[in-house]
Design a protein around this motif. Structure first.
Motif, mmCIF file in Angstrom:
data_model
loop_
_atom_site.group_PDB
_atom_site.id
_atom_site.type_symbol
_atom_site.label_atom_id
_atom_site.label_comp_id
_atom_site.label_asym_id
_atom_site.label_seq_id
_atom_site.Cartn_x
_atom_site.Cartn_y
_atom_site.Cartn_z
ATOM 1 N N ARG A 244 4.945 107.050 18.211
ATOM 2 C CA ARG A 244 5.074 107.456 19.618
ATOM 3 C C ARG A 244 5.736 106.385 20.485
ATOM 4 O O ARG A 244 5.823 106.532 21.693
ATOM 5 N N VAL A 245 6.185 105.312 19.856
ATOM 6 C CA VAL A 245 6.753 104.189 20.597
ATOM 7 C C VAL A 245 8.257 104.130 20.342
ATOM 8 O O VAL A 245 8.692 104.044 19.193
ATOM 9 N N ASN A 246 9.029 104.185 21.410
ATOM 10 C CA ASN A 246 10.489 104.103 21.276
ATOM 11 C C ASN A 246 10.909 102.693 20.908
ATOM 12 O O ASN A 246 10.198 101.730 21.158
ATOM 13 N N GLY A 247 12.097 102.617 20.325
ATOM 14 C CA GLY A 247 12.663 101.319 20.019
ATOM 15 C C GLY A 247 13.054 101.178 18.566
ATOM 16 O O GLY A 247 12.407 101.732 17.672
ATOM 17 N N ALA B 61 4.247 109.169 11.012
ATOM 18 C CA ALA B 61 4.689 108.557 12.272
ATOM 19 C C ALA B 61 6.185 108.767 12.486
ATOM 20 O O ALA B 61 6.629 109.045 13.609
ATOM 21 N N ILE B 62 6.961 108.656 11.432
ATOM 22 C CA ILE B 62 8.406 108.904 11.540
ATOM 23 C C ILE B 62 8.638 110.343 11.987
ATOM 24 O O ILE B 62 9.532 110.613 12.784
ATOM 25 N N GLY B 63 7.803 111.256 11.507
ATOM 26 C CA GLY B 63 7.910 112.664 11.910
ATOM 27 C C GLY B 63 7.646 112.901 13.379
ATOM 28 O O GLY B 63 8.041 113.940 13.923
ATOM 29 N N ARG B 64 6.999 111.967 14.056
ATOM 30 C CA ARG B 64 6.748 112.086 15.499
ATOM 31 C C ARG B 64 7.860 111.468 16.347
ATOM 32 O O ARG B 64 7.839 111.575 17.568
ATOM 33 N N ARG B 65 8.789 110.831 15.702
ATOM 34 C CA ARG B 65 9.917 110.213 16.411
ATOM 35 C C ARG B 65 10.890 111.305 16.837
ATOM 36 O O ARG B 65 10.817 112.434 16.361
ATOM 37 N N PRO B 66 11.850 110.986 17.707
ATOM 38 C CA PRO B 66 12.884 111.972 18.051
ATOM 39 C C PRO B 66 13.591 112.438 16.779
ATOM 40 O O PRO B 66 13.826 111.654 15.855
ATOM 41 N N LYS B 67 13.921 113.732 16.727
ATOM 42 C CA LYS B 67 14.432 114.279 15.468
ATOM 43 C C LYS B 67 15.745 113.660 15.014
ATOM 44 O O LYS B 67 16.007 113.599 13.819
ATOM 45 N N ASP B 68 16.560 113.144 15.926
ATOM 46 C CA ASP B 68 17.787 112.477 15.489
ATOM 47 C C ASP B 68 17.494 111.221 14.673
ATOM 48 O O ASP B 68 18.269 110.846 13.805
ATOM 49 N N GLU B 69 16.372 110.569 14.965
ATOM 50 C CA GLU B 69 15.951 109.412 14.170
ATOM 51 C C GLU B 69 15.208 109.861 12.915
ATOM 52 O O GLU B 69 15.418 109.329 11.833
ATOM 53 N N ALA B 70 14.318 110.837 13.086
ATOM 54 C CA ALA B 70 13.384 111.207 12.021
ATOM 55 C C ALA B 70 14.030 111.965 10.863
ATOM 56 O O ALA B 70 13.757 111.672 9.700
ATOM 57 N N VAL B 71 14.865 112.943 11.179
ATOM 58 C CA VAL B 71 15.365 113.848 10.136
ATOM 59 C C VAL B 71 16.101 113.117 9.011
ATOM 60 O O VAL B 71 15.794 113.342 7.834
#
Length: 182
Positions: free
Chosen positions: A36-39, A65-75
């Motif tokens: 849940r933390v950006n960066g 946790a990666i799955g909770r990141r923005p989808k452009d980062e996570a996918v």
């Protein structure tokens, strides 16, 4: 200004705990919260945990946790995990999360994985039939041994079983995606 300072301090504390804490549960909690933390640094810690932690539970937490990141980062990270992580459980978890995200890249990956599973199953069946036929047609004991060894290849059977499990999970995800989009 004050909120930005607090957020930066929070991020740095979580990163420090995730990277260095000896208490397992505290470290696991920090990894969960990094989703849940950006960066870039927080994402790098999650990727590092996923790729190199000897602790399965921490790797599992990192995938979630990666799955909770923005989808452009996570996918892209989840697709890489689903495609090549040595642990079947982590690949399955990545697939489940990709299904929940519902991104077009995930759907393309699912289609690729299903096609790969169909090719592998077909190749195994055809090769097994050919090897069995060869065994019956020859008196050469080494050919018979090769055929038997091929058909008993437990590592291949294990990989094929994993692929089947993943394919079944994919079918469930695709069904959910279809229901969601209708």
């Amino acid at each position: 200004m004050r909120a930005a300072i607090i957020e930066t301090a929070r991020r740095l504390i979580l990163i420090g705990i995730a990277e260095n804490e000896r208490d397992f549960e505290l470290r696991k909690s920090a990894i969960a919260n990094l989703g849940r933390v950006n960066g870039e640094k927080s994402l790098a810690v999650l990727i590092s945990t996923l790729d190199s932690s000897p602790e399965f539970e921490l790797q599992k937490q990192a995938v979630s946790a990666i799955g909770r990141r923005p989808k452009d980062e996570a996918v892209p990270i989840l697709i890489r995990t689903a495609r090549s992580n040595p642990r079947v459980e982590l690949r399955k978890l990545a697939i489940q999360i990709l299904g929940r995200i519902g991104d077009e890249r995930a759907v393309a990956f699912f289609n690729e994985l299903l096609a790969s599973n169909q090719r592998a199953t077909s190749a195994r069946t055809n090769t097994g039939e050919n090897m069995s036929a060869l065994t019956w047609r020859t008196e050469d004991p080494s050919t018979s041994r090769q055929a038997v060894n091929f058909l008993r290849d437990e590592a291949f059977e294990s990989r094929l079983t994993s692929l089947r499990d993943v394919a079944m999970e994919l079918l469930n995800v695709v069904d959910c995606l279809r229901e969601h989009h209708t």
